[in-house]
Write an enzyme that holds these catalytic residues in place. Structure first.
Site, mmCIF file in Angstrom:
data_model
loop_
_atom_site.group_PDB
_atom_site.id
_atom_site.type_symbol
_atom_site.label_atom_id
_atom_site.label_comp_id
_atom_site.label_asym_id
_atom_site.label_seq_id
_atom_site.Cartn_x
_atom_site.Cartn_y
_atom_site.Cartn_z
ATOM 1 N N LEU A 33 -9.094 0.754 -5.638
ATOM 2 C CA LEU A 33 -7.713 1.187 -5.399
ATOM 3 C C LEU A 33 -7.224 2.178 -6.449
ATOM 4 O O LEU A 33 -7.606 2.125 -7.609
ATOM 5 C CB LEU A 33 -6.786 -0.038 -5.385
ATOM 6 C CG LEU A 33 -7.114 -1.101 -4.336
ATOM 7 C CD1 LEU A 33 -6.074 -2.222 -4.371
ATOM 8 C CD2 LEU A 33 -7.201 -0.514 -2.931
ATOM 9 N N HIS A 37 -3.336 4.288 -2.704
ATOM 10 C CA HIS A 37 -3.244 2.992 -2.008
ATOM 11 C C HIS A 37 -1.948 2.273 -2.395
ATOM 12 O O HIS A 37 -1.289 1.670 -1.557
ATOM 13 C CB HIS A 37 -4.408 2.083 -2.410
ATOM 14 C CG HIS A 37 -5.755 2.583 -2.005
ATOM 15 N ND1 HIS A 37 -6.677 3.026 -2.921
ATOM 16 C CD2 HIS A 37 -6.341 2.708 -0.789
ATOM 17 C CE1 HIS A 37 -7.784 3.387 -2.289
ATOM 18 N NE2 HIS A 37 -7.603 3.217 -1.004
ATOM 19 N N GLY A 147 -2.935 6.655 4.933
ATOM 20 C CA GLY A 147 -2.620 7.907 4.240
ATOM 21 C C GLY A 147 -2.904 9.122 5.120
ATOM 22 O O GLY A 147 -3.894 9.144 5.862
ATOM 23 N N ASP A 150 -6.430 11.269 5.124
ATOM 24 C CA ASP A 150 -7.485 11.125 6.132
ATOM 25 C C ASP A 150 -6.861 11.414 7.494
ATOM 26 O O ASP A 150 -6.690 10.517 8.323
ATOM 27 C CB ASP A 150 -8.074 9.712 6.062
ATOM 28 C CG ASP A 150 -8.733 9.470 4.721
ATOM 29 O OD1 ASP A 150 -9.635 10.225 4.357
ATOM 30 O OD2 ASP A 150 -8.307 8.534 4.004
ATOM 31 N N SER A 185 -8.428 9.900 -4.370
ATOM 32 C CA SER A 185 -9.474 9.339 -3.524
ATOM 33 C C SER A 185 -10.339 8.435 -4.384
ATOM 34 O O SER A 185 -10.547 8.711 -5.578
ATOM 35 C CB SER A 185 -10.335 10.477 -2.963
ATOM 36 O OG SER A 185 -11.588 9.982 -2.543
ATOM 37 N N ARG A 187 -13.335 8.308 -4.323
ATOM 38 C CA ARG A 187 -14.552 9.049 -4.688
ATOM 39 C C ARG A 187 -14.354 9.895 -5.951
ATOM 40 O O ARG A 187 -15.342 10.320 -6.552
ATOM 41 C CB ARG A 187 -14.986 9.953 -3.538
ATOM 42 C CG ARG A 187 -15.507 9.170 -2.348
ATOM 43 C CD ARG A 187 -16.147 10.087 -1.322
ATOM 44 N NE ARG A 187 -17.008 9.355 -0.414
ATOM 45 C CZ ARG A 187 -16.590 8.754 0.679
ATOM 46 N NH1 ARG A 187 -15.324 8.789 1.018
ATOM 47 N NH2 ARG A 187 -17.438 8.089 1.459
HETATM 48 O O1 PAF Z 1 -9.468 4.745 4.880
HETATM 49 C C1 PAF Z 1 -10.160 3.760 4.553
HETATM 50 O O2 PAF Z 1 -10.136 3.287 3.423
HETATM 51 C C2 PAF Z 1 -11.052 3.113 5.601
HETATM 52 O O3 PAF Z 1 -11.601 4.070 6.459
HETATM 53 C C3 PAF Z 1 -10.360 1.991 6.395
HETATM 54 C C4 PAF Z 1 -9.215 2.518 7.217
HETATM 55 C C5 PAF Z 1 -9.860 0.916 5.446
HETATM 56 C C6 PAF Z 1 -11.362 1.345 7.361
HETATM 57 O O4 PAF Z 1 -12.468 0.829 6.689
#
Ligand code: PAF
Length: 282
Positions: A33, A37, A147, A150, A185, A187
């Site tokens: 997180l 988030h 969010g 995406d 992100s 990542r």
């Molecule tokens: O966006 C994400 O973190 C994932 O694609 C989700 C929506 C939790 C589904 O695994």
């Protein structure tokens, strides 16, 4: 904050809450997180009586095993961060709990999952749709928060909710950015120093694209964005598309329709993929 690892235990708690008419907001995540988030949790807290967050690294949405293996897993800090936000309940099931049997559903999203991310990550959105449907079945939230970063995922989830006639309101939330503009992100922690420094070019290029879009042809805008980002030896544009927000199909003729136009980008920094987007006509 309540924590649950099984559907049965979560269900028992949820039934009690729903029997006293609590409105449930839901934030599905794959953990690791960050502030992005947490902003979803905060928005859900404002709009609902109780907030449930799920943490599950969904194996069936990864098309590369290395990416699944390297996905950051930080459960303890995640739980601390959620507790600080006064999240009411966290569901972190095992793979067996989520998928007691292999899932065979194949959704037909038409072109929505064939373009952009769908083109480069075959099967990814089917995996996302399956897990989100399962989580919605388990939590049965009134609202669910995702969010805008995406953007394609958001459109897929809205389509899945419509197809399955689910009674849940999908709430899109603004992208949260680092001070230099990089979209937050999970990542990002995998970027090395040079990649992280140059990754801010993605947001800069999107802002430039938005400005150019008013006076330039789509092809010219695409070329300028690609040149700007690829000028960094640490980044490479995988795709940059200017699409209609509702269908995700490329804009060929500007002004032909009045729907929102979005610039969507994926950039590789070594083996790390970064995605971002920007609405052009707001
Ligand atoms: O966006 C994400 O973190 C994932 O694609 C989700 C929506 C939790 C589904 O695994």
């Amino acid at each position: 904050m309540k924590t649950f690892q099984t559907r049965a235990a979560l269900n028992e708690w949820l039934l009690r809450q729903k029997s006293i008419n609590k409105i449930i907001g839901f934030v599905p995540t794959m953990g690791a997180l960050h502030n992005g988030h947490l902003s979803l949790i905060r928005q859900a807290k404002k709009e609902n009586d109780l907030v449930v967050c799920s943490i599950f690294v969904n194996p069936i949405q990864f098309n590369k095993p290395e990416d699944l293996k390297k996905y950051p897993r930080t459960l303890e800090t995640d739980l601390e961060m959620l507790s600080e936000q006064a999240c009411d309940a966290v569901f972190y099931p095992s793979e067996k709990e989520m998928y007691p049997e292999p899932e065979k559903v194949v959704y037909d999203f038409g072109m929505l999952d064939k373009v952009m991310e769908g083109r480069y990550r075959r099967g990814h959105f089917n995996g996302v749709a399956i897990v989100v449907k399962r989580l919605f079945d388990i939590v049965q939230p009134h609202r669910a928060y995702f969010g805008n970063k995406d953007f394609q995922q958001l459109q897929i989830i809205k389509a899945m909710v419509k197809m399955e006639s689910l009674d849940v309101e999908i709430v899109p939330c603004p992208t949260v950015r680092e001070p230099d503009g990089l979209a937050m992100s999970s990542r990002n922690v995998r970027l090395n120093r040079e990649q992280r420094r140059d990754a801010s070019l993605i947001h800069t290029a999107l802002k430039m694209a938005k400005a150019l879009y008013t006076t330039h042809e789509v092809l010219q805008v695409k070329q300028r964005v690609t040149e700007k980002i690829n000028a960094s030896p640490h980044l490479e544009v995988e795709y940059f598309e200017i699409v209609w927000a509702d269908t995700l199909l490329p804009v060929i003729e500007k002004g032909a329709r009045r729907e929102m136009v979005v610039g969507c980008i994926a950039v590789c920094a070594g083996e790390i993929r970064l995605i971002d987007n920007m609405a052009f006509n707001l």
